[in-house]
Write a protein that holds these residues in place. Structure first.
Motif, PDB file in Angstrom:
ATOM      1  N   UNK A 172       8.422  -6.615  -8.356  1.00 36.14           N
ATOM      2  CA  UNK A 172       7.608  -6.146  -7.575  1.00 36.14           C
ATOM      3  C   UNK A 172       7.747  -5.025  -6.732  1.00 36.14           C
ATOM      4  N   UNK A 173       8.926  -4.749  -6.529  1.00 32.76           N
ATOM      5  CA  UNK A 173       9.168  -3.601  -5.937  1.00 32.76           C
ATOM      6  C   UNK A 173       9.951  -2.351  -6.272  1.00 32.76           C
ATOM      7  N   UNK A 174       9.978  -2.584  -7.648  1.00 36.22           N
ATOM      8  CA  UNK A 174      10.503  -1.341  -8.557  1.00 36.22           C
ATOM      9  C   UNK A 174       9.911   0.032  -8.138  1.00 36.22           C
ATOM     10  N   UNK A 175       8.413  -0.034  -8.119  1.00 38.49           N
ATOM     11  CA  UNK A 175       8.168   1.098  -7.852  1.00 38.49           C
ATOM     12  C   UNK A 175       7.633   1.521  -6.528  1.00 38.49           C
ATOM     13  N   UNK A 176       8.343   1.136  -5.446  1.00 41.06           N
ATOM     14  CA  UNK A 176       8.143   1.360  -4.093  1.00 41.06           C
ATOM     15  C   UNK A 176       9.332   1.815  -3.499  1.00 41.06           C
ATOM     16  N   UNK A 177       9.179   2.680  -2.410  1.00 44.26           N
ATOM     17  CA  UNK A 177      10.350   3.156  -1.588  1.00 44.26           C
ATOM     18  C   UNK A 177      10.931   1.984  -0.900  1.00 44.26           C
ATOM     19  N   UNK A 178      12.049   2.045  -0.039  1.00 43.88           N
ATOM     20  CA  UNK A 178      12.952   0.992   0.365  1.00 43.88           C
ATOM     21  C   UNK A 178      12.123   0.362   1.536  1.00 43.88           C
ATOM     22  N   UNK A 179      11.386   1.202   2.455  1.00 40.30           N
ATOM     23  CA  UNK A 179      10.618   0.492   3.276  1.00 40.30           C
ATOM     24  C   UNK A 179       9.419  -0.509   2.906  1.00 40.30           C
ATOM     25  N   UNK A 180       8.879   0.265   2.097  1.00 30.60           N
ATOM     26  CA  UNK A 180       7.503  -0.726   1.567  1.00 30.60           C
ATOM     27  C   UNK A 180       8.051  -1.674   0.587  1.00 30.60           C
ATOM     28  N   UNK A 181       9.286  -1.659   0.185  1.00 34.62           N
ATOM     29  CA  UNK A 181       9.909  -2.680  -0.900  1.00 34.62           C
ATOM     30  C   UNK A 181      10.091  -3.925   0.008  1.00 34.62           C
ATOM     31  N   UNK A 182      10.691  -3.613   1.205  1.00 30.20           N
ATOM     32  CA  UNK A 182      11.109  -4.838   2.152  1.00 30.20           C
ATOM     33  C   UNK A 182       9.599  -5.320   2.807  1.00 30.20           C
ATOM     34  N   UNK A 183       8.612  -4.709   2.986  1.00 27.95           N
ATOM     35  CA  UNK A 183       7.453  -5.206   3.467  1.00 27.95           C
ATOM     36  C   UNK A 183       6.818  -6.116   2.317  1.00 27.95           C
ATOM     37  N   UNK A 184       6.982  -5.592   1.153  1.00 27.50           N
ATOM     38  CA  UNK A 184       6.384  -6.309   0.178  1.00 27.50           C
ATOM     39  C   UNK A 184       7.073  -7.821  -0.165  1.00 27.50           C
ATOM     40  N   UNK A 185       8.472  -7.653  -0.147  1.00 27.98           N
ATOM     41  CA  UNK A 185       9.303  -8.752  -0.303  1.00 27.98           C
ATOM     42  C   UNK A 185       9.066  -9.745   0.952  1.00 27.98           C
ATOM     43  N   UNK A 186       8.997  -9.162   2.339  1.00 28.07           N
ATOM     44  CA  UNK A 186       8.738 -10.166   3.212  1.00 28.07           C
ATOM     45  C   UNK A 186       7.346 -10.705   3.023  1.00 28.07           C
ATOM     46  N   UNK A 187       6.379 -10.039   2.589  1.00 24.11           N
ATOM     47  CA  UNK A 187       5.074 -10.687   2.532  1.00 24.11           C
ATOM     48  C   UNK A 187       5.081 -11.901   1.445  1.00 24.11           C
ATOM     49  N   UNK A 188       5.959 -11.673   0.554  1.00 18.54           N
ATOM     50  CA  UNK A 188       5.943 -12.775  -0.646  1.00 18.54           C
ATOM     51  C   UNK A 188       6.581 -13.920   0.145  1.00 18.54           C
TER      52      UNK A 188
END
Lengths: 227, 345
Positions: A172-188
């Motif tokens: 789910x984070x492969x197309x996002x930058x590092x900050x956004x990836x962390x946000x998305x994972x934290x959300x999940x």
């Protein structure tokens, strides 16, 4: 409590006379309220395992048990109903419907899942969900006007609006930058706990593993480590 | 499922508007040609077309050419004796001259007693109303140069044309004098499901008889060919348009399938779009054809009928349905897995 079990699942692809075993008897189980991360090098079989678990392709052997029923032995229509009503999906790309607004994306999912909520209740549920993913201010926006991170937030909201039992997320984070990836994972992770969902997340990004309750490492079609 | 079809159309107005305008133009052209075909067929054989269903008889020797047919009095009387509703008729092309010597082409028609044709006394004539345009009025006396006889105009009727010229209903005695024959060309028995047989005579249904008129057949065949060609084009338009749309949307369909949308819902979405476009295009082209029907110049034989328009509209919808369904067969083949592995749409 284990809600979902993968039992001795094998997957073999035949290319002419060459047989390639992608999964070599994999076992795992998912617990409610927990994020299970599936990691490993490219070609280790983690995405294949996720798609078999989600009923998107069949296993060559073994069982996928969900709520006491074996998914691998079900008719396609039965599997579709389970996918629509009890599973949620987040993919590498958001894959939102281009001609629907943010709130309509969620409304579509409620329709597909056969939700019994009335119009008012649906609206309330959508507002609540968009607030959870912090996208309530963009509910009338179309996907073209959203950033990558915003799209993925909407995709997560779409995946859980119908209160699924399992959330499947493939990179789910492969197309996002590092900050956004962390946000998305934290959300999940937060939503998984708050809504008591079992989540299976495929990722090759080591940084994202810190958001998982359990980590399963795969190599060459086998589980080599469970943390 | 929520109205995805409508939402997509609203969001992508441009591309659906393009398809809609093409369907509108094709259907409008089809209705125009159909109106023209209908008008021409009335102009060519309104006299026959307006008769109720029944059977025509001509002699076998005439070999399907009615003006070579000669049915004598004895044969006529035999048929009259067996069928009370029957009548005999003859049609001959010719012309009449007015007092200025100007010629008026007409189709002379005479018949034994029947409720469908006009009957006049000897020396009188009833015309199709179109002759009024040439200055012919009730009470005028016209001359027939073949017989030298004179005919007084007694009245006019609507829509009575044959071979694109006005019909002139004349008395049988005048007809016999003009064409020097006491035989009649045709017998007509209305309302019979199955044609009774008579020795030496060949039976024709109304449609069969119309097709023995060479000009009628050629005219209608070419126009009908154009109509069907346009209908096929509209079907292909739908097939090509939805094929192109579907190719672009394969990824979307795959994702929708993955989240649990039924394949049948995706088909319904496409059919709804096809139906909305076709119905709007048809309403507009019917309205415009109706306007043309009222505004067409007098010389244009345009006749727009509800029945034919309705039939053609149904055909358009069926063809649109077939075209879009054929192109939509790809939707069935889409695998959710492929779509997931592809990039963003």
């Amino acid at each position: 409590m284990s809600i979902f079990t993968i039992d001795e699942v094998r997957k073999t692809f035949t290319n002419g006379e060459v047989k390639e075993e992608i999964l070599k008897g994999v076992n795992l189980s998912l617990q409610e309220g927990e994020v299970t991360a599936l990691t490993g090098a490219s070609g280790s079989g983690k995405s294949t395992l996720l798609t078999i678990a989600a009923g998107l392709q069949s296993a060559s052997d073994g069982q996928v048990i969900f709520e006491g029923e074996n998914l691998t032995a079900m008719k396609p229509e039965h599997v579709r109903k389970i996918r629509a009503g009890k599973f949620g999906f987040v993919f590498q790309f958001a894959h939102l419907v281009t001609f629907l607004t943010v709130e309509e994306q969620l409304l579509l999912m409620l329709d597909v899942s056969g939700s019994k909520l009335n119009k008012q209740e649906r609206k309330r549920e959508i507002d609540k969900m968009l607030k959870l993913v912090e996208m309530d201010h963009r509910k009338t926006a179309y996907p073209t006007s959203l950033s990558g991170g915003e799209k993925q937030r909407v995709a997560i909201a779409r995946a859980i609006i119908h209160q699924p039992k399992i959330l499947f997320a493939d990179e789910p984070t492969a197309s996002l930058d590092s900050k956004r990836s962390k946000d998305v994972m934290a959300l999940i992770r937060d939503l998984t706990r708050k809504l008591n969902i079992a989540a299976l997340v495929v990722t090759h990004d080591e940084e994202m593993l810190s958001f998982a309750d359990k980590i399963i490492k795969m190599s060459d079609g086998q589980i080599v480590q469970k943390i | 499922m929520m109205n995805m079809a409508w939402k997509e159309m609203k969001r992508n107005k441009g591309r659906f508007l393009i398809l809609g305008s093409i369907v509108f133009l094709v259907s409008f052209l089809t209705f125009m040609i159909s109106g023209l075909a209908n008008g021409l067929s009335e102009d060519n054989a309104g006299l026959i077309k307006d008769l109720p269903e029944g059977h025509f008889y001509m002699t076998k020797e005439a070999n399907k050419t009615y003006n070579l047919s000669r049915i004598d009095n004895n044969t006529q009387n035999d048929i009259f004796a067996k069928n009370s509703n029957t009548f005999a008729l003859s049609i001959q092309m010719g012309f009449l001259n007015n007092h200025d010597g100007k010629q008026q082409s007409v189709a002379f028609v005479t018949s034994t007693q029947s409720k469908w044709f006009q009957h006049v006394k000897k020396g009188e004539v009833i015309f199709d109303r179109s002759v009024e345009d040439n200055g012919i009025k009730i009470g005028d006396t016209l001359t027939n140069k073949q017989s030298g006889g004179k005919l007084v105009v007694k009245g006019f009727v609507h829509h009575s044309k044959y071979s694109h010229v006005p019909v002139a209903y004349i008395n049988m005695d005048d007809y016999k004098e003009m064409f020097r024959t006491s035989d009649m060309q045709l017998m007509y028995i209305p309302g019979e499901d199955k044609a009774p047989t008579f020795t030496g005579l060949q039976a024709f249904s109304k449609d069969q008889f119309l097709n023995t008129i060479a000009s009628y057949k050629a005219e209608q065949m070419s126009l009908n060919m154009i109509i069907w060609f346009l209908i096929v084009i509209s079907g292909m338009l739908f097939a090509i348009f939805f094929y192109m749309m579907n190719v672009q949307k394969m990824g979307l369909y795959g994702i929708l399938k993955a989240i649990g949308v039924k394949t049948s819902s995706l088909f319904r979405m496409m059919w709804t779009q096809m139906a909305v476009i076709t119905v709007i295009a048809l309403i507009l082209s019917i309205a415009l054809s109706e306007v043309f029907n009222h505004m067409a110049p007098k010389g244009v034989p345009f006749q727009f009928t509800f029945e034919i328009t309705f039939q053609l509209s149904v055909v358009f919808l069926i063809i649109g349905f077939i075209g879009s369904t054929l192109s939509g067969l790809q939707i069935k083949k889409v695998q959710p897995l492929q779509a997931i592995q592809q990039g963003e749409m």
